[in-house]
Design a protein around this motif. Structure first.
Motif, mmCIF file in Angstrom:
data_model
loop_
_atom_site.group_PDB
_atom_site.id
_atom_site.type_symbol
_atom_site.label_atom_id
_atom_site.label_comp_id
_atom_site.label_asym_id
_atom_site.label_seq_id
_atom_site.Cartn_x
_atom_site.Cartn_y
_atom_site.Cartn_z
ATOM 1 N N THR A 79 -2.429 -6.769 -3.188
ATOM 2 C CA THR A 79 -1.746 -8.206 -2.746
ATOM 3 C C THR A 79 -1.001 -8.246 -1.481
ATOM 4 O OG1 THR A 79 -1.409 -8.757 -5.036
ATOM 5 C CG2 THR A 79 0.004 -10.040 -3.622
ATOM 6 N N THR A 80 -0.269 -7.132 -1.413
ATOM 7 C CA THR A 80 0.564 -6.720 0.114
ATOM 8 C C THR A 80 -0.682 -6.768 1.060
ATOM 9 O OG1 THR A 80 2.415 -5.636 -1.108
ATOM 10 C CG2 THR A 80 2.075 -5.338 1.122
ATOM 11 N N LYS A 81 -1.609 -6.107 0.928
ATOM 12 C CA LYS A 81 -2.618 -6.076 1.991
ATOM 13 C C LYS A 81 -3.427 -7.443 2.499
ATOM 14 C CE LYS A 81 -3.659 -1.139 1.215
ATOM 15 N NZ LYS A 81 -5.000 -0.247 1.029
ATOM 16 N N GLY B 270 7.761 6.166 10.501
ATOM 17 C CA GLY B 270 8.504 5.457 9.756
ATOM 18 C C GLY B 270 9.479 6.641 8.762
ATOM 19 N N THR B 271 8.803 7.670 8.545
ATOM 20 C CA THR B 271 9.448 8.362 7.408
ATOM 21 C C THR B 271 10.560 9.257 8.056
ATOM 22 O OG1 THR B 271 8.027 10.446 8.181
ATOM 23 C CG2 THR B 271 7.361 9.051 6.447
ATOM 24 N N LEU C 133 -2.542 -1.696 7.670
ATOM 25 C CA LEU C 133 -2.245 -0.421 7.011
ATOM 26 C C LEU C 133 -0.748 -0.214 7.316
ATOM 27 C CD1 LEU C 133 -5.427 1.512 7.870
ATOM 28 C CD2 LEU C 133 -5.026 0.401 5.928
ATOM 29 N N ALA C 134 0.003 -0.250 8.266
ATOM 30 C CA ALA C 134 1.466 -0.022 8.558
ATOM 31 C C ALA C 134 2.288 -0.894 7.447
ATOM 32 C CB ALA C 134 1.695 -0.413 10.020
ATOM 33 N N THR C 135 1.952 -1.921 7.441
ATOM 34 C CA THR C 135 2.604 -2.729 6.472
ATOM 35 C C THR C 135 2.554 -2.086 4.909
ATOM 36 O OG1 THR C 135 2.227 -4.861 7.715
ATOM 37 C CG2 THR C 135 2.829 -5.218 5.424
ATOM 38 N N ALA C 136 1.354 -1.819 4.602
ATOM 39 C CA ALA C 136 1.500 -1.043 3.101
ATOM 40 C C ALA C 136 2.176 0.237 2.993
ATOM 41 C CB ALA C 136 -0.180 -0.991 2.777
ATOM 42 N N ASP D 33 5.283 1.054 0.805
ATOM 43 C CA ASP D 33 5.274 1.771 -0.146
ATOM 44 C C ASP D 33 6.603 2.706 0.021
ATOM 45 O OD1 ASP D 33 3.851 3.630 -2.221
ATOM 46 O OD2 ASP D 33 3.750 5.169 -0.756
ATOM 47 N N GLN D 34 6.930 2.924 1.176
ATOM 48 C CA GLN D 34 8.290 3.972 1.575
ATOM 49 C C GLN D 34 9.502 3.063 1.003
ATOM 50 O OE1 GLN D 34 8.354 4.807 5.571
ATOM 51 N NE2 GLN D 34 6.553 5.971 5.703
ATOM 52 N N LEU D 35 9.390 1.883 1.071
ATOM 53 C CA LEU D 35 10.684 0.986 0.474
ATOM 54 C C LEU D 35 10.522 0.825 -1.114
ATOM 55 C CD1 LEU D 35 10.447 -1.762 3.180
ATOM 56 C CD2 LEU D 35 12.351 -0.181 2.710
#
Length: 499
Positions: free
Chosen positions: A150-152, A293-294, A134-137, A141-143
């Motif tokens: 697909t990313t998940k 991360g924000t 979930l952190a990866t997704a 998204d922030q980037l």
């Protein structure tokens, strides 16, 4: 194990780098670790930016910053010190934690806490894997990158592959990996703190009002279960390669230092961040890593993501490795690498289900794990008392022989664990009452004892009262089982050691 079989296993280890040793006793020639070696796996598994999010969780109990500091330091240090006590058994017996537990519960009786331990390990490590995906997704998204299915899928495959491959490889590979991850995640965490320190506003932090003693106890229990007590059922797995001459105090010390150092510093910084911004604190509860991360500049989001994932993977590797050993201790007749692989597959399937198919699973899932925390605390109390009563190394052959000195079932220990668990469940509450209504039977002793009142509100059930969310049941289960075992099994242990 025959000499030929052992030699074959050692040759395979040297050739493939895969540990073949399962739950059997570690050969004396392989017991070369020193207490300071324990620092690396414990530090690497706990130096995670996720630890910063606990600052929000602790303040969520309604206590002030300075009260939270006391709760954090005491809770983290004491809980890892308890892990250190269990780790002493590894040096004394050269076997995994749940095999050594047979001395207290009997060779077959150990399956009672063994099942609980296996479920807890699988559950928590699956939770860590889910957080990593979930952190990866969230970071993608922030980037502004693709953050969809697909990313998940790719994130799930990568995370699962890292966890499973390392846990299958075994002790020696994991120890080397953890020593590297310690530096990678440690440096990234330091950079994160440096980049976000300007988000701290002391005037807001210092203005947080004090809470009462019950709120502090609730926060303390949460911190202890979230850190050291969450690892206590696998603590001896990493000390079984220690030399017999290693100091028990040194094992406790390095275990405590390695495990507690990073969490104490990270949670303290998390308290400053969460206390500075109510909005940030609220966001952390829903999405810990994504919200943290924000605060970062775009150029550091990718290093932050990698550090966060590696830290979560590091913790999951320790758990899956040990859950495989626990599976073997329950009588499953497969090689250790295969046991780790089985648990890795379960972890992967659980992660896939939660990430892709479940809309309402994390709440019930966490409620289930919290429920298992009570019997785990009861087991820990029995085990620590058993360790305190013993003055000699374990009879290693008897750990595998139901006719040996430890017997098949120790009904005193089993009854103590079950009784302490039942009483403990009566004094904890289901924190996810709306999502996991099947667990709302917990806390059944609160109203009779005048400690809380269950309110069946149409908007969502909850508990009211100063002691309702103190979760005294965890502390009661551990303390009661420790005292009862210390008194009731003193003669039993003396007879065992006199044989």
């Amino acid at each position: 194990m025959s000499t030929t079989a052992r030699d074959t296993g050692l040759e395979a280890t040297r050739r493939l780098g895969v540990e073949q040793t399962g739950i059997e006793i570690i050969d004396e020639a392989d017991r070369t670790a020193q207490p300071r070696d324990l620092f690396w796996p414990w530090f690497a598994a706990n130096v995670s930016v996720f630890g910063i999010s606990y600052g929000s969780f602790v303040l969520g109990f309604g206590i002030s910053f300075w009260q939270a500091v006391v709760v954090t330091v005491v809770g983290v240090v004491v809980s890892f010190a308890l892990c250190g006590v269990i780790a002493i058994a590894g040096k004394r017996g050269s076997a995994p934690t749940m095999v050594l537990s047979r001395a207290a519960f009997g060779v077959n009786g150990q399956k009672v806490p063994g099942v609980v331990s296996w479920l807890v390990s699988i559950g928590w490590e699956t939770f860590l894997a889910i957080l990593a995906v979930l952190a990866t997704a969230t970071i993608f998204d922030q980037l502004g990158w693709a953050a969809g299915t697909t990313t998940k899928v790719i994130a799930t495959l990568v995370v699962a592959a890292l966890i499973v491959s390392a846990s299958v490889a075994g002790y020696h590979i994991i120890m080397r990996m953890q020593s590297v991850l310690t530096w990678v995640t440690g440096v990234a965490t330091i950079v994160y703190v440096a980049l976000t320190i300007d988000e701290v506003h002391w005037s807001s932090v210092s203005a947080i009002p004090n809470g009462n003693a019950q709120q502090m106890i609730g926060a303390l229990v949460m911190v202890m279960t979230g850190f050291g007590l969450g690892w206590i059922n696998i603590a001896a797995d990493w000390s079984r390669y220690q030399r017999r001459t290693s100091s028990g105090a040194a094992i406790v010390g390095w275990n405590t230092f390695g495990g507690a150092l990073a969490p104490v510093l990270l949670v303290l910084f998390g308290l400053l961040l969460a206390g500075s911004s109510p909005d940030l604190s609220a966001g952390i509860v829903d999405d810990p890593i994504g919200t943290l991360g924000t605060l970062l500049p775009t150029w550091f989001l990718v290093p932050f993501l990698l550090a966060a994932i590696l830290a979560l993977v590091s913790g999951a590797v320790l758990g899956i490795y040990s859950s495989g050993l626990t599976l073997l201790s329950l009588g499953v007749k497969i090689p250790r690498p295969a046991a780790a692989l089985v648990d890795g597959v379960i972890l992967t399937l659980g992660t896939i289900y939660v990430v892709f198919f479940s809309d309402n699973f994390l709440g019930p899932f966490q409620s289930f794990l919290i429920t298992l925390g009570v019997p785990l605390a009861a087991w820990a109390g029995v085990m620590m008392a058993d360790i305190a009563l013993r003055h000699r190394d374990y009879d290693e052959e008897a750990l595998f022989d139901a006719r040996g000195r430890y017997g098949s079932f120790d009904w005193t220990s089993i009854a103590t664990m079950v009784g302490a668990s039942v009483l403990g469940w009566g004094l904890v509450v289901n924190s996810f009452a709306a999502d996991a209504s099947w667990n709302n039977w917990q806390g059944f002793l609160l109203e009779p004892l005048g400690l809380g009142t269950y309110v069946d509100d149409p908007a969502g059930p909850y508990w009211d009262g100063p002691w309702a969310y103190a979760n005294l049941g965890v502390l009661l289960a551990a303390a009661l089982s420790f005292v009862v075992t210390l008194l009731a099994r003193r003669a039993t242990v003396a007879r065992q050691e006199a044989v």
